[in-house]
Design a protein around this motif. Structure first.
Motif, PDB file in Angstrom:
ATOM      1  N   THR A 147       4.040   0.117   8.767  1.00 55.14           N
ATOM      2  CA  THR A 147       5.299  -0.447   8.247  1.00 55.14           C
ATOM      3  C   THR A 147       6.443   0.534   8.418  1.00 55.14           C
ATOM      4  O   THR A 147       7.592   0.143   8.442  1.00 55.14           O
ATOM      5  CB  THR A 147       5.145  -0.790   6.760  1.00 55.14           C
ATOM      6  N   MET A 394       8.316   0.904  -6.671  1.00 54.57           N
ATOM      7  CA  MET A 394       8.509   1.550  -5.374  1.00 54.57           C
ATOM      8  C   MET A 394       9.459   2.722  -5.545  1.00 54.57           C
ATOM      9  O   MET A 394      10.390   2.659  -6.338  1.00 54.57           O
ATOM     10  CB  MET A 394       9.113   0.563  -4.387  1.00 54.57           C
ATOM     11  N   TYR A 406       8.549   4.607  -0.659  1.00 51.42           N
ATOM     12  CA  TYR A 406       7.102   4.599  -0.790  1.00 51.42           C
ATOM     13  C   TYR A 406       6.705   3.379  -1.590  1.00 51.42           C
ATOM     14  O   TYR A 406       7.385   3.024  -2.560  1.00 51.42           O
ATOM     15  CB  TYR A 406       6.620   5.879  -1.479  1.00 51.42           C
ATOM     16  N   SER A 407       5.607   2.746  -1.181  1.00 46.29           N
ATOM     17  CA  SER A 407       5.279   1.469  -1.816  1.00 46.29           C
ATOM     18  C   SER A 407       4.700   1.672  -3.199  1.00 46.29           C
ATOM     19  O   SER A 407       4.765   0.795  -4.032  1.00 46.29           O
ATOM     20  CB  SER A 407       4.297   0.687  -0.962  1.00 46.29           C
ATOM     21  N   GLY A 414       2.737   3.924   2.805  1.00 43.81           N
ATOM     22  CA  GLY A 414       3.005   2.541   3.151  1.00 43.81           C
ATOM     23  C   GLY A 414       1.720   1.766   3.134  1.00 43.81           C
ATOM     24  O   GLY A 414       0.637   2.326   2.996  1.00 43.81           O
ATOM     25  N   SER A 415       1.810   0.477   3.322  1.00 45.07           N
ATOM     26  CA  SER A 415       0.610  -0.346   3.233  1.00 45.07           C
ATOM     27  C   SER A 415      -0.186  -0.300   4.537  1.00 45.07           C
ATOM     28  O   SER A 415      -1.366  -0.553   4.560  1.00 45.07           O
ATOM     29  CB  SER A 415       0.990  -1.781   2.892  1.00 45.07           C
ATOM     30  N   TYR A 423       6.639   3.841   3.429  1.00 43.21           N
ATOM     31  CA  TYR A 423       6.610   2.394   3.570  1.00 43.21           C
ATOM     32  C   TYR A 423       7.687   1.959   4.544  1.00 43.21           C
ATOM     33  O   TYR A 423       7.431   1.296   5.528  1.00 43.21           O
ATOM     34  CB  TYR A 423       6.838   1.804   2.179  1.00 43.21           C
TER      35      TYR A 423
END
Lengths: 609, 446
Positions: A147, A394, A406-407, A414-415, A423
């Motif tokens: 991502t 986040m 950052y998620s 990130g994912s 992220y």
């Protein structure tokens, strides 16, 4: 044919046949006639044959109602629509009160009954989860992608038109900008260092007002309604309305660097360049707190939404927490060994994120201040100069012109990839001076030295708003109504404490207080006794006698007091020694006993002297 | 790349026409509602303040009597009917809905001592100082007809009170003796006597309907059973009891209004100690009546005020007074639990709300929900000092305030004296501690 009922049986329900009953019986013939149910007149108006008339026999009643299930059975039976435990936990207000410590039976029962209602309320609240209309946004990378490599333009291309319109850039020339969103996320306020102030509805891009203050603008802040805002200018703080009309000039707030607003307390918090923290009650226009924090120039200031405490970051790497009515900080937290560069509080008030010049970003749990270690620790290449946390946790941080999100606040990353890539990242064209997530939207607002950027960060905002708290779609009438209600339940500034639920709790002394009370016993002084002797008309009096009487009474009282204190002290000491002895005694008996112990030699008897 | 953003359709959040209600989507997630405790506290504080702001208990004044009001009779079936008797022998029937006196007649020579409706509300029994029991029709006579009693019973004894049985057609009078009457006979079925003193009030138990209680002028309370030939029990207090009321829900309890400024709630099964002593009046308590729920009662006093007590609390929940109200003689709680009536020496009958801040008239469902919420909040935060202070504060007349101060000093003085006596008595002769409850009961006789 008449049957004689046996003696033991209970009486038949139908009474014995009378002479007129017999007549009828013979007319109708056999006893086993079927009961015909005749419908009402309008239903009888059918055109078909009479043959189709429904003959309904009375159904025999079930012999016995099924036995009622016992309590254990009921509990063992699975509930019809069970709610997942994590959802229940989300809505729960904490563990049940155990009735064990409650004093009388009456209150015990009252408490258990109350718990039933509370549990029911939690369950009902959890069930409303089903009715939520929106789902959170998300961004997922395909195989071989992360991502972090998606550009804003790519994201904007792939989302719907309404969402892609939320990505925009504003190029402005009045120097480094500061920015704020309203609490409902609908309006945006920009303040340029070189005097430019603009307020607009950023969703529809409708400008409310724009003007130049002809003074340097340090910070801007919306007040409780989106029609009013405060601007910290060169010397004083000014209030403006939506049209840009100056409403007030607050000369008591001078040389303010940072502004923040506590919506439930109606307090405008300000930190100035001399290190003063001030709280202005905007509903009555009074300063409820104004004192020197001793921290020097305040550049980092955020309030904790959970309890209204003001977190101020200092140059020595210490975050101190302030309440307007207490002149000492409620708590201090040494976060960095170097000077701090940025500070953010999570909207739920659970975590504090700090960044220092040591290029570290640390996440702290501010509900439990006893831990002296951060929950997470990121090491960056450059120190972060701005930080913000979104409603769904986040983290966004900027390092000069470079910006990362950052998620997850705690785990980061990130994912798409597990190697803790951000992220989303973005390089801005100028130095970032302000960074805020928009509430209830998947948008991150970034104000830079050259203007403003609105970035799309899918999954950052809370999708379902509560219209009783913040409503992005509110009409002016609703806004007015909401303002009145909010004013009615304005929380007094005295209630700003570290634990917001303190007011609902029982005021029980803590262990520390108990110990202090005991310790105090040993340094007590006899109180001064002011006796007023009764004015006697009769008998021989005289000042000398009165004075003597007075002294006698005083001495007696004093003696009494000393005796009481002595007794109390004795008790304390006795208890203390008893505890110690008990502990020792227990330790002795604790040695495991075996069957063979009886063969051991007996302990020698103490010799009598 | 899979991407999804929050993109709300405004149709789901904005109303279509002005005729519709605004759409209010809710999300009960606790994290969106911060500062729950302090906000609730402020709401509770506001609710308590509003409660005091709207506390206007006085509803109306029913004037018409030409002498002080002496007694009340509640209609068992009609909420809007109240019968009152006066010192000049006049009885008035009030239409409370229209706040007028619908009927009046002179029933007795001298005082009307008691009024009682039959259990179906068809007849009215009145007793007076002229030693007669008169029976009247509950409906007003036709136009042109005179008010004549259906029946007049001449009693051999003086009569001071009357009470009608809740279930059957018997009634009881008190005076020199306690007499049980049948409605169809002109002679008492039974007379019950214990001692020589006058009985000045009588009351049938509403649940155990053959039990009666009387207050006698020898400071005693006597329990009777109409089926028995002898009285049941007797308890003697330190001072005379003026009136007695049974708790309609917990019918084994009754409360007496005493001359010594207190009320005493007794359990019939245990007469040695009262369940509760109710303080706060500053002069003799003249009358007491229970609410139909049995949770509260109202008392009238010679100190020109009426007070409302929770049946299980020692101190009053509320005090009602007006500048013009003189010594209150009788008091009644309406059978719908919403109003309180008081009759006083200055010839007026007053109607009060039982709950001082209650809103009269139609209450919309949303309003009702809000009231319930406020009530719950007030209860939850009742122990907080500021809320407690506001909820408890009452403005009382100056004479009451002065009397309260005086009573307090007297009590303090007695306490100090007792402590001194205890201090200077030999240890072998102990001065016993006597609880406030036990102080006022002299003896119980069977």
């Amino acid at each position: 044919m008449t049957k004689v009922t046996p003696k033991g049986r209970p009486k038949a329900k139908t009474p014995y046949k009378r002479y007129f009953d017999g007549q009828k019986d013979t007319e109708t013939g056999d006893g086993d006639l079927k009961h015909v149910k005749v419908f009402s007149k309008n239903r009888q108006n059918f055109t078909g044959d009479f043959i189709s008339m429904i003959n309904k026999t009375k159904k025999p009643r079930p012999q016995k109602a099924p036995a009622k299930p016992t309590k254990e059975e009921l509990e063992a039976r699975p509930k019809k629509n069970p709610i997942p435990k994590e959802i229940l936990d989300k809505y729960s207000r904490g563990e049940q009160v155990q009735p064990k410590g409650v004093k009388t039976r009456h209150f015990k029962e009252q408490q258990t009954r109350k718990e039933v209602y509370l549990e029911y309320a939690t369950e009902q609240a959890a069930r409303t989860e089903l009715l939520l209309q929106e789902t959170a946004g998300q961004l997922q990378a395909d195989e071989g992608e992360t991502t972090a490599e998606f550009r804003q333009s790519q994201i904007a291309e792939n989302v719907d038109i309404q969402s892609s319109a939320k990505h925009f850039n504003l190029n402005m020339e009045f120097g480094p900008y500061r920015m704020r969103y309203t609490k409902n996320g609908r309006h945006l306020l920009l303040g340029g260092k070189r005097g430019h102030v603009a307020a607009f509805d950023w969703v529809t891009k409708r400008l409310h007002c724009e003007f130049n203050a002809m003074e340097s603008v340090e910070d801007v802040q919306w007040l409780h309604v989106p029609t009013m805002y405060a601007v910290a200018q060169k010397s004083w703080v000014y209030f403006y309305d939506k049209k840009g009309t100056e409403l007030h000039c607050i000369k008591r707030l001078n040389r303010v660097n940072r502004l923040d607003f506590l919506p439930y307390h109606f307090l405008l918090a300000a930190g100035n360049s001399a290190g003063y923290a001030s709280w202005l009650d905007v509903s009555i226009g009074e300063l409820v707190g104004n004192f020197n924090t001793g921290l020097g120039d305040i550049r980092m200031l955020r309030h904790n939404p959970r309890n209204g405490v003001l977190c101020i970051g200092g140059g020595r790497g210490v975050v101190s927490m302030w309440s307007p009515k207490v002149r000492e900080p409620l708590a201090k937290l040494l976060c960095h060994s170097t000077a701090m560069s940025a500070l953010a509080v999570e909207p739920k008030g659970q975590y504090l994120v700090t960044a220092g010049l040591d290029r570290a970003v640390k996440v702290w749990d501010i509900r439990m201040l006893v831990h002296d270690k951060p929950l997470t620790h990121f090491q960056l290449r450059l120190p972060a100069n701005e930080l913000d946390v979104s409603q769904r946790g986040m983290l966004a941080l900027s390092q000069g012109t470079y910006l990362e999100t950052y998620s997850d606040l705690l785990s980061g990353g990130g994912s798409g990839d597990g190697t803790r890539l951000p992220y989303i990242r973005q390089r801005c064209d100028a130095f970032v001076h302000g960074l805020r997530f928009c509430p209830y939207e998947d948008v991150l607002g970034v104000s830079t030295a050259k203007g403003f950027q609105s970035l799309l960060v899918p999954g950052s905002g809370e999708p379902n708003f509560d219209a009783m708290e913040d409503n992005p779609y509110e009409t002016s009438k609703q806004r007015r109504e909401h303002e009145v209600h909010a004013l009615l339940e304005k929380i007094p500034p005295e209630l700003i404490t570290l634990d917001p639920q303190e007011i609902t709790g029982v005021d029980a002394p803590t262990l520390q207080e108990k110990i202090d009370a005991k310790r105090k016993l040993f340094h007590l002084k006899a109180p001064r006794i002011n006796m007023k002797s009764r004015h006697k008309m009769k008998g021989r009096g005289g000042t000398a006698k009165a004075a003597r009487n007075k002294q006698i009474v005083k001495d007696a009282k004093r003696k009494e007091f000393i005796a009481e204190v002595r007794e109390a002290k004795k008790n304390v000491i006795k208890q203390h020694t008893a505890d110690e002895v008990g502990a020792k005694g227990k330790a002795k008996t604790k040695a495991p006993r075996s069957v063979l112990d009886r063969f051991k030699p007996k302990p020698p008897k103490k010799q009598k002297t | 790349m899979k991407v999804k953003m929050i993109s709300r359709n405004p149709d789901n959040y904005v109303r279509e026409t002005k005729l519709q209600q605004h759409k209010m989507p809710r999300n009960y997630d606790p994290s969106l509602h911060p500062l729950e405790g302090p906000r609730e506290y402020v709401r509770a504080l506001n609710a308590t303040k509003l409660d005091r702001v709207f506390a206007k208990p006085f509803v109306c004044n029913l004037s018409g009597h030409r002498d002080g009001v002496s007694c009340f009779g509640k209609h068992p079936k009609q909420l809007s009917t109240l019968a009152t008797g006066a010192y000049d022998g006049e009885v008035r029937i009030w239409d409370l809905a229209n706040r007028i006196s619908s009927r009046n007649f002179v029933a007795h020579d001298g005082f009307v001592r008691g009024i009682a409706y039959t259990q179906n509300g068809g007849r009215i029994f009145t007793v007076g100082d002229d030693k007669t029991i008169k029976v009247w029709k509950a409906e007003a006579p036709e136009v042109g007809e005179d008010e004549v009693p259906v029946n007049t019973i001449l009693s051999k004894f003086g009569l001071h009170g009357i009470s009608h049985n809740r279930r059957d057609n018997k009634f009881a009078t008190c005076g020199e003796v306690c007499a049980i009457w049948d409605e169809r006979h002109n002679d008492p079925l039974k007379t019950l006597k214990w001692g020589v003193d006058t009985l000045h009030t009588i009351s049938y138990n509403p649940v155990e309907t053959s039990i009666l209680a009387c207050c006698a002028s020898d400071r005693s309370i006597i329990l009777y059973d109409q089926r028995e030939a002898q009285p049941l029990r007797k308890v003697v207090l330190t001072m005379k009891s003026n009136k007695l009321a049974w708790n309609p829900m917990e019918a084994f309890n009754f409360t007496v209004a005493n001359e010594d400024c207190n009320l005493y709630t007794f359990d019939t099964r245990k007469l040695q100690t009262p369940l509760k002593v109710h303080f706060d009046h500053v002069s003799a308590v003249t009358d007491v009546d229970y609410s139909p729920t049995g949770k509260e009662f109202v008392s009238a006093s010679y100190d020109k005020t009426i007070r409302i007590y929770n049946a299980h609390h020692s101190h009053s929940r509320d005090i009602y007074h007006t500048k013009r109200m003189q010594h209150v003689v009788c008091v009644a709680w309406s059978l719908d639990n919403r109003y309180v009536f008081s009759g006083s020496d200055e010839m007026n009958v007053r109607m009060w709300k039982a709950n001082a801040s209650e809103k009269l008239g139609v209450i919309r469902p949303r309003e009702r929900v809000n009231f319930n919420y406020q009530e719950a909040l007030k209860q939850k935060y009742a122990a907080h000092p500021q809320i407690k202070r506001i909820a408890r504060h009452r403005q009382v007349p100056r004479h009451v305030l002065n009397a309260q101060k005086k009573m307090r000093t007297v009590k303090e003085k007695e306490q100090v004296k007792e402590a001194n006596v205890r201090k200077h008595t030999k240890k072998s002769k102990k001065v016993p501690y006597v609880s406030e409850k036990k102080k006022h009961v002299l003896k119980e006789e069977v």
